[in-house]
Write a protein that holds these residues in place. Sequence first.
Motif, PDB file in Angstrom:
ATOM      1  N   ALA A   1     -34.586 -53.675  -2.861  1.00  0.00           N
ATOM      2  CA  ALA A   1     -35.431 -54.609  -2.114  1.00  0.00           C
ATOM      3  C   ALA A   1     -35.293 -54.370  -0.611  1.00  0.00           C
ATOM      4  CB  ALA A   1     -35.070 -56.049  -2.461  1.00  0.00           C
ATOM      5  N   LEU A   2     -34.074 -54.170  -0.141  1.00  0.00           N
ATOM      6  CA  LEU A   2     -33.859 -53.888   1.276  1.00  0.00           C
ATOM      7  C   LEU A   2     -34.506 -52.566   1.687  1.00  0.00           C
ATOM      8  CD1 LEU A   2     -30.159 -55.033   1.698  1.00  0.00           C
ATOM      9  CD2 LEU A   2     -32.178 -56.083   2.730  1.00  0.00           C
ATOM     10  N   ASN A   3     -34.413 -51.567   0.826  1.00  0.00           N
ATOM     11  CA  ASN A   3     -35.012 -50.268   1.111  1.00  0.00           C
ATOM     12  C   ASN A   3     -36.530 -50.374   1.199  1.00  0.00           C
ATOM     13  OD1 ASN A   3     -36.128 -47.492   0.271  1.00  0.00           O
ATOM     14  ND2 ASN A   3     -33.994 -47.059   0.792  1.00  0.00           N
ATOM     15  N   ILE A   4     -37.127 -51.092   0.261  1.00  0.00           N
ATOM     16  CA  ILE A   4     -38.587 -51.258   0.265  1.00  0.00           C
ATOM     17  C   ILE A   4     -39.023 -52.107   1.458  1.00  0.00           C
ATOM     18  CG2 ILE A   4     -40.527 -52.274  -1.001  1.00  0.00           C
ATOM     19  CD1 ILE A   4     -39.119 -51.316  -3.589  1.00  0.00           C
ATOM     20  N   ALA A   5     -38.241 -53.137   1.804  1.00  0.00           N
ATOM     21  CA  ALA A   5     -38.556 -53.943   2.985  1.00  0.00           C
ATOM     22  C   ALA A   5     -38.499 -53.081   4.241  1.00  0.00           C
ATOM     23  CB  ALA A   5     -37.592 -55.127   3.094  1.00  0.00           C
ATOM     24  N   ASP A   6     -37.511 -52.192   4.317  1.00  0.00           N
ATOM     25  CA  ASP A   6     -37.403 -51.271   5.448  1.00  0.00           C
ATOM     26  C   ASP A   6     -38.644 -50.382   5.523  1.00  0.00           C
ATOM     27  OD1 ASP A   6     -36.029 -49.850   7.638  1.00  0.00           O
ATOM     28  OD2 ASP A   6     -35.809 -48.232   6.174  1.00  0.00           O
ATOM     29  N   ASP A   7     -39.078 -49.858   4.378  1.00  0.00           N
ATOM     30  CA  ASP A   7     -40.297 -49.038   4.340  1.00  0.00           C
ATOM     31  C   ASP A   7     -41.488 -49.829   4.893  1.00  0.00           C
ATOM     32  OD1 ASP A   7     -38.886 -46.974   3.146  1.00  0.00           O
ATOM     33  OD2 ASP A   7     -39.696 -47.338   1.125  1.00  0.00           O
ATOM     34  N   ALA A   8     -41.626 -51.077   4.445  1.00  0.00           N
ATOM     35  CA  ALA A   8     -42.749 -51.917   4.866  1.00  0.00           C
ATOM     36  C   ALA A   8     -42.684 -52.220   6.370  1.00  0.00           C
ATOM     37  CB  ALA A   8     -42.770 -53.214   4.068  1.00  0.00           C
ATOM     38  N   PHE A   9     -41.497 -52.557   6.867  1.00  0.00           N
ATOM     39  CA  PHE A   9     -41.345 -52.862   8.286  1.00  0.00           C
ATOM     40  C   PHE A   9     -41.650 -51.638   9.145  1.00  0.00           C
ATOM     41  CE2 PHE A   9     -39.020 -57.008   9.057  1.00  0.00           C
ATOM     42  CZ  PHE A   9     -39.372 -57.555   7.845  1.00  0.00           C
ATOM     43  N   ARG A  10     -41.162 -50.462   8.718  1.00  0.00           N
ATOM     44  CA  ARG A  10     -41.419 -49.249   9.485  1.00  0.00           C
ATOM     45  C   ARG A  10     -42.918 -48.918   9.495  1.00  0.00           C
ATOM     46  NH1 ARG A  10     -36.740 -45.953  10.557  1.00  0.00           N
ATOM     47  NH2 ARG A  10     -34.899 -46.913   9.626  1.00  0.00           N
ATOM     48  N   ALA A  11     -43.575 -49.090   8.359  1.00  0.00           N
ATOM     49  CA  ALA A  11     -45.018 -48.827   8.294  1.00  0.00           C
ATOM     50  C   ALA A  11     -45.777 -49.792   9.204  1.00  0.00           C
ATOM     51  CB  ALA A  11     -45.513 -48.958   6.851  1.00  0.00           C
ATOM     52  N   ARG A  12     -45.356 -51.050   9.224  1.00  0.00           N
ATOM     53  CA  ARG A  12     -46.009 -52.039  10.082  1.00  0.00           C
ATOM     54  C   ARG A  12     -45.801 -51.687  11.551  1.00  0.00           C
ATOM     55  NH1 ARG A  12     -44.549 -58.243   9.220  1.00  0.00           N
ATOM     56  NH2 ARG A  12     -42.964 -57.099   8.142  1.00  0.00           N
ATOM     57  N   GLN A  13     -44.601 -51.239  11.920  1.00  0.00           N
ATOM     58  CA  GLN A  13     -44.321 -50.846  13.305  1.00  0.00           C
ATOM     59  C   GLN A  13     -45.160 -49.640  13.707  1.00  0.00           C
ATOM     60  OE1 GLN A  13     -40.086 -50.299  13.232  1.00  0.00           O
ATOM     61  NE2 GLN A  13     -39.663 -52.379  13.926  1.00  0.00           N
ATOM     62  N   GLN A  14     -45.287 -48.665  12.801  1.00  0.00           N
ATOM     63  CA  GLN A  14     -46.100 -47.484  13.103  1.00  0.00           C
ATOM     64  C   GLN A  14     -47.559 -47.884  13.298  1.00  0.00           C
ATOM     65  OE1 GLN A  14     -45.222 -44.874   9.802  1.00  0.00           O
ATOM     66  NE2 GLN A  14     -43.922 -43.590  11.081  1.00  0.00           N
ATOM     67  N   GLN A  15     -48.036 -48.773  12.434  1.00  0.00           N
ATOM     68  CA  GLN A  15     -49.421 -49.217  12.533  1.00  0.00           C
ATOM     69  C   GLN A  15     -49.639 -49.983  13.835  1.00  0.00           C
ATOM     70  OE1 GLN A  15     -50.698 -52.138   9.632  1.00  0.00           O
ATOM     71  NE2 GLN A  15     -52.708 -51.204   9.522  1.00  0.00           N
ATOM     72  N   SER A  16     -48.687 -50.824  14.187  1.00  0.00           N
ATOM     73  CA  SER A  16     -48.772 -51.587  15.426  1.00  0.00           C
ATOM     74  C   SER A  16     -48.771 -50.656  16.629  1.00  0.00           C
ATOM     75  CB  SER A  16     -47.605 -52.574  15.505  1.00  0.00           C
ATOM     76  OG  SER A  16     -47.637 -53.272  16.723  1.00  0.00           O
ATOM     77  N   GLY A  17     -47.911 -49.632  16.593  1.00  0.00           N
ATOM     78  CA  GLY A  17     -47.856 -48.663  17.676  1.00  0.00           C
ATOM     79  C   GLY A  17     -49.165 -47.908  17.818  1.00  0.00           C
ATOM     80  N   ALA A  18     -49.738 -47.520  16.691  1.00  0.00           N
ATOM     81  CA  ALA A  18     -51.016 -46.799  16.722  1.00  0.00           C
ATOM     82  C   ALA A  18     -52.114 -47.700  17.279  1.00  0.00           C
ATOM     83  CB  ALA A  18     -51.390 -46.314  15.320  1.00  0.00           C
TER      84      ALA A  18
END
Length: 103
Positions: free
Chosen positions: A55-72
Amino acid sequence: MSVVTVEIGGHRYPIRSGLDERYIAELAAYVDQKMRAAVDAAPESDMLGLAILVALNIADDAFRARQQQSGARGELNERALQLERLVDDVLAQMTAKLAVSAS
């Protein structure tokens, strides 16, 4: 709403959802892959501990994807502002030239 049976970590789970069955199967395969990786990384852990790691690993994946999207999105907004300034400058120059030629 349908029920799709998926297998994660060697256990079968009936999932009731309105989502597409193939999508649910894809999600389950992803979670199963993460569970297998967690078992390899921490073979002595119990299922609850492994589930928390996953769950922590998948949450990390989701948070990183959201940060990348926000940065873009931020980069696109900055480019849009630059274009807007450029258009404003060109319009101001054209307006000034028209005013000079009209006088």
